[in-house]
Design a protein around this motif. Structure first.
Motif, PDB file in Angstrom:
ATOM      1  N   LEU A 100       0.673  -1.239   0.052  1.00 38.73           N
ATOM      2  CA  LEU A 100      -0.193   0.075  -0.093  1.00 38.73           C
ATOM      3  C   LEU A 100       1.037   1.384  -0.074  1.00 38.73           C
ATOM      4  O   LEU A 100       0.251   2.453  -0.361  1.00 38.73           O
ATOM      5  CB  LEU A 100      -0.897   0.143   1.047  1.00 38.73           C
ATOM      6  N   GLY A 101       2.114   1.135   0.622  1.00 38.19           N
ATOM      7  CA  GLY A 101       2.926   2.479   0.559  1.00 38.19           C
ATOM      8  C   GLY A 101       3.500   2.576   1.740  1.00 38.19           C
ATOM      9  O   GLY A 101       3.044   1.874   2.801  1.00 38.19           O
ATOM     10  N   ARG A 102       4.511   3.125   1.901  1.00 35.94           N
ATOM     11  CA  ARG A 102       5.343   3.498   3.110  1.00 35.94           C
ATOM     12  C   ARG A 102       4.399   3.994   4.312  1.00 35.94           C
ATOM     13  O   ARG A 102       4.565   3.842   5.682  1.00 35.94           O
ATOM     14  CB  ARG A 102       6.535   4.389   2.956  1.00 35.94           C
ATOM     15  N   TRP A 103       3.605   5.026   3.985  1.00 36.71           N
ATOM     16  CA  TRP A 103       2.562   5.568   4.955  1.00 36.71           C
ATOM     17  C   TRP A 103       1.801   4.360   5.720  1.00 36.71           C
ATOM     18  O   TRP A 103       1.644   4.633   6.867  1.00 36.71           O
ATOM     19  CB  TRP A 103       1.848   6.571   4.343  1.00 36.71           C
ATOM     20  N   ALA A 104       1.417   3.434   4.971  1.00 33.35           N
ATOM     21  CA  ALA A 104       0.651   2.395   5.419  1.00 33.35           C
ATOM     22  C   ALA A 104       1.377   1.524   6.469  1.00 33.35           C
ATOM     23  O   ALA A 104       0.969   1.293   7.654  1.00 33.35           O
ATOM     24  CB  ALA A 104       0.028   1.806   4.309  1.00 33.35           C
ATOM     25  N   GLY A 105       2.687   1.091   6.064  1.00 32.82           N
ATOM     26  CA  GLY A 105       3.400   0.294   6.879  1.00 32.82           C
ATOM     27  C   GLY A 105       3.669   1.126   8.193  1.00 32.82           C
ATOM     28  O   GLY A 105       3.854   0.566   9.240  1.00 32.82           O
ATOM     29  N   PHE A 106       4.129   2.328   8.321  1.00 30.24           N
ATOM     30  CA  PHE A 106       4.691   3.415   9.150  1.00 30.24           C
ATOM     31  C   PHE A 106       3.389   3.398  10.253  1.00 30.24           C
ATOM     32  O   PHE A 106       3.431   3.229  11.408  1.00 30.24           O
ATOM     33  CB  PHE A 106       5.008   4.838   8.644  1.00 30.24           C
ATOM     34  N   SER A 107       2.209   3.707   9.596  1.00 27.64           N
ATOM     35  CA  SER A 107       0.811   3.704  10.447  1.00 27.64           C
ATOM     36  C   SER A 107       0.605   2.736  11.122  1.00 27.64           C
ATOM     37  O   SER A 107       0.264   2.602  12.453  1.00 27.64           O
ATOM     38  CB  SER A 107      -0.113   4.480   9.546  1.00 27.64           C
ATOM     39  N   ILE A 108       0.176   1.676  10.345  1.00 29.50           N
ATOM     40  CA  ILE A 108      -0.007   0.536  11.183  1.00 29.50           C
ATOM     41  C   ILE A 108       0.851  -0.181  12.200  1.00 29.50           C
ATOM     42  O   ILE A 108       0.333  -0.716  12.990  1.00 29.50           O
ATOM     43  CB  ILE A 108      -0.790  -0.543  10.300  1.00 29.50           C
ATOM     44  N   GLY A 109       1.991   0.020  11.780  1.00 29.87           N
ATOM     45  CA  GLY A 109       3.237  -0.629  12.671  1.00 29.87           C
ATOM     46  C   GLY A 109       3.252   0.083  14.121  1.00 29.87           C
ATOM     47  O   GLY A 109       3.269  -0.292  15.146  1.00 29.87           O
ATOM     48  N   TRP A 110       3.098   1.379  14.025  1.00 31.82           N
ATOM     49  CA  TRP A 110       3.133   2.391  15.386  1.00 31.82           C
ATOM     50  C   TRP A 110       1.770   2.302  16.100  1.00 31.82           C
ATOM     51  O   TRP A 110       1.848   2.274  17.235  1.00 31.82           O
ATOM     52  CB  TRP A 110       3.420   3.770  15.003  1.00 31.82           C
ATOM     53  N   LEU A 111       0.715   2.156  15.248  1.00 34.87           N
ATOM     54  CA  LEU A 111      -0.424   1.928  16.192  1.00 34.87           C
ATOM     55  C   LEU A 111      -0.583   0.411  16.502  1.00 34.87           C
ATOM     56  O   LEU A 111      -1.106   0.467  17.881  1.00 34.87           O
ATOM     57  CB  LEU A 111      -1.668   1.797  14.945  1.00 34.87           C
ATOM     58  N   TYR A 112      -0.029  -0.322  16.142  1.00 32.97           N
ATOM     59  CA  TYR A 112      -0.186  -1.809  16.818  1.00 32.97           C
ATOM     60  C   TYR A 112       0.908  -1.681  17.956  1.00 32.97           C
ATOM     61  O   TYR A 112       0.801  -2.405  19.074  1.00 32.97           O
ATOM     62  CB  TYR A 112       0.674  -2.686  15.581  1.00 32.97           C
TER      63      TYR A 112
END
Length: 509
Positions: A100-112
């Protein structure tokens, strides 16, 4: 989508070389992974939270568990497809990064990561209450501190020590639930010698107002009460990156999820609602499992269940710290967290990632004792819907990743999502429906609406940070003097800024 490394061979996971200090090491054995996979679906919420679900939906709570269980099976099938093709400690965050893009990996990683450090505080407090009841000489905050320190030390030694502790913690949970189902089942059918089970019987499913005493709508309300007790099923896919055979571990975990949920959740809840009428006051007063054991005349049922709950709490704490630290490690490898998070000790332990996670856990524990009805309540509510966000991101990642894997390495599709893409879309729609239905729940300080809105607020902030960070990185590369003049350098810079699967371009520290 930004450029990505191709799937040309099995990814051994970050630091797959196993050299001292080079990254994570394959320290988890097959028996560790098997028990982590089994125990991952058995949280303390099953023992503690099921009574409110039964009180709300009656025997129909079985349908609520079945609905959520089906949802988890489908989501895990998608995650298993992606993780079997590319096992990594970043799991769904790394897959979202690529798909999906770097923003998605960053966002869901930090939320998790945020979700699990809050869970650390919740579970440490729950465990401390039980321990204080047994040994009141030590204050509750003292027990919380002791539990956190011991399990932090365990995770700091090696991944093998985490695996060993989790093996025994999960083993106790599995044996306890298995024994409960067998003993309770015998009592329900009247073949348990010496048991005082005059209330037990299949008639409890329909004899007190019917199977759905509070109407069909209670099934959905029950879903809101039980959905979060399933969080943790995905831990096996993160841990697989540190096993000897990641692909085999992910495949085995994915294929066994159906019977694990069927036995441990549906099986044990079925026993509870057939041992006792759903409206028996003891279920709400004592808790569903304690009340069920008491109904059989088993001595010290409350203390037995307290021990099992404590074991579940310690297991959740142990896995929570492990999971948060590995997600931080993966984010560090991809440049979405401080690089120090991606550095490991000679034993392959991400020291900074573990310490930072537990420090935030300690801070959350402090808030729980100092500001329980304000700051800590905000933390709990704002992380409450993260599980559903994670599952939704997994759905959208799998829709894209299937095409990428088929194009680059179709032989890696050893696990396939059923009826792709239709069932994936249906699963995503169901998750969105659950989130929407939560907005209709307005009762209490931790209502569904409050949880969703606060979780969306935190998610929006994290996504905004991700977008600003990505644009800033793009701007720096675009203005680099070497970029336009030197194609080789420009290519390297572009690759460094792209969203890569965990371990593909990591700074090994």
């Amino acid at each position: 989508m930004t450029s990505q490394p191709t799937l040309t061979k099995a990814d051994p996971g970050p630091g797959g070389t196993g050299e001292p200090g080079s990254g994570l090491q394959a320290g988890l054995k097959n028996r560790h992974l098997s028990m982590i996979a089994i125990g991952g679906v058995i949280g303390a919420g099953l023992f503690v939270g099921s009574s409110s679900g039964i009180a709300t939906a009656g025997p129909g709570i079985l349908l609520s568990y079945a609905l959520v269980g089906t949802l988890v099976v489908l989501v895990m099938r998608m995650l298993g497809e992606m993780s079997a093709a590319n096992p990594t400690s970043g799991s769904f965050s790394a897959h979202a990064d690529r798909a999906l893009g770097r923003w998605a990996g960053f966002s869901i990683g930090w939320l998790y990561w945020f979700f699990w450090v809050v869970v650390l505080a919740v579970e440490a407090t729950a465990g401390a209450k039980i321990l204080e009841g047994w040994m009141p000489a030590v204050p509750q905050w003292g027990w919380a501190l002791i539990v956190m320190v011991v399990l932090t030390a365990t995770n700091l030694v090696s991944v093998g020590s985490y695996g060993e502790f989790e093996f025994w913690f999960a083993g106790i949970k599995v044996v306890a639930i298995g024994a409960f189902i067998v003993v309770g089942g015998l009592a329900v059918f009247g073949v348990l010698p010496g048991a005082d089970s005059d209330k037990a019987g299949l008639g409890n499913l329909t004899g007190h107002g019917g199977f759905l005493p509070n109407g069909p709508g209670a099934i959905l309300t029950g879903v809101l009460l039980v959905v979060f007790s399933f969080m943790g099923s995905e831990i096996a896919t993160l841990a697989a990156g540190e096993s000897e055979n990641p692909q085999r571990a992910v495949t085995k975990s994915t294929n066994s999820i159906i019977w694990r949920i069927g036995v441990f959740y549906l099986g044990s809840i079925f026993v509870v609602v057939t041992l006792l009428p759903w409206d028996d006051p003891s279920i709400k007063e004592q808790g569903s499992y304690v009340a069920a054991l008491d109904s059989l005349g088993i001595a010290h049922a409350g203390q037995i269940m307290n021990f099992i709950v404590l074991t579940s709490v310690l297991s959740c704490l142990n896995s929570g710290l492990y999971t948060a630290s590995r997600m931080a490690f993966s984010l560090g490898e991809r440049g979405d967290a401080p690089k120090v998070f991606a550095r490991t000790t000679r034993r392959g332990v991400p020291l900074a990632a573990i310490v930072s996670s537990v420090v935030f856990g300690f801070v959350a524990v402090f808030f729980n004792y100092r500001f329980p009805d304000s700051v800590f309540l905000f933390l709990v509510n704002s992380s409450g819907a993260v599980a559903l966000f994670v599952w939704l991101v997994i759905c959208f990642s799998q829709l894209r990743m299937r095409k990428i894997i088929q194009a680059e390495a179709p032989e890696k599709l050893v696990v396939k999502m059923w009826l792709y893409p239709y069932l994936t879309w249906a699963t995503a729609a169901l998750i969105v429906f659950v989130l929407g239905y939560m907005l209709t729940d307005t009762e209490g300080e931790s209502s569904g609406r409050t949880t969703v809105l606060l979780s969306l607020l935190v998610a929006a902030i994290v996504v905004a940070i991700a977008v600003v960070k990505e644009r800033g990185a793009g701007a720096r590369i675009g203005h680099s003097p070497a970029g336009p003049a030197d194609p080789a350098v420009g290519s390297a810079a572009s690759a460094a800024a792209s969203s890569a699967g965990a371990g593909s371009q990591a700074d090994k520290g």
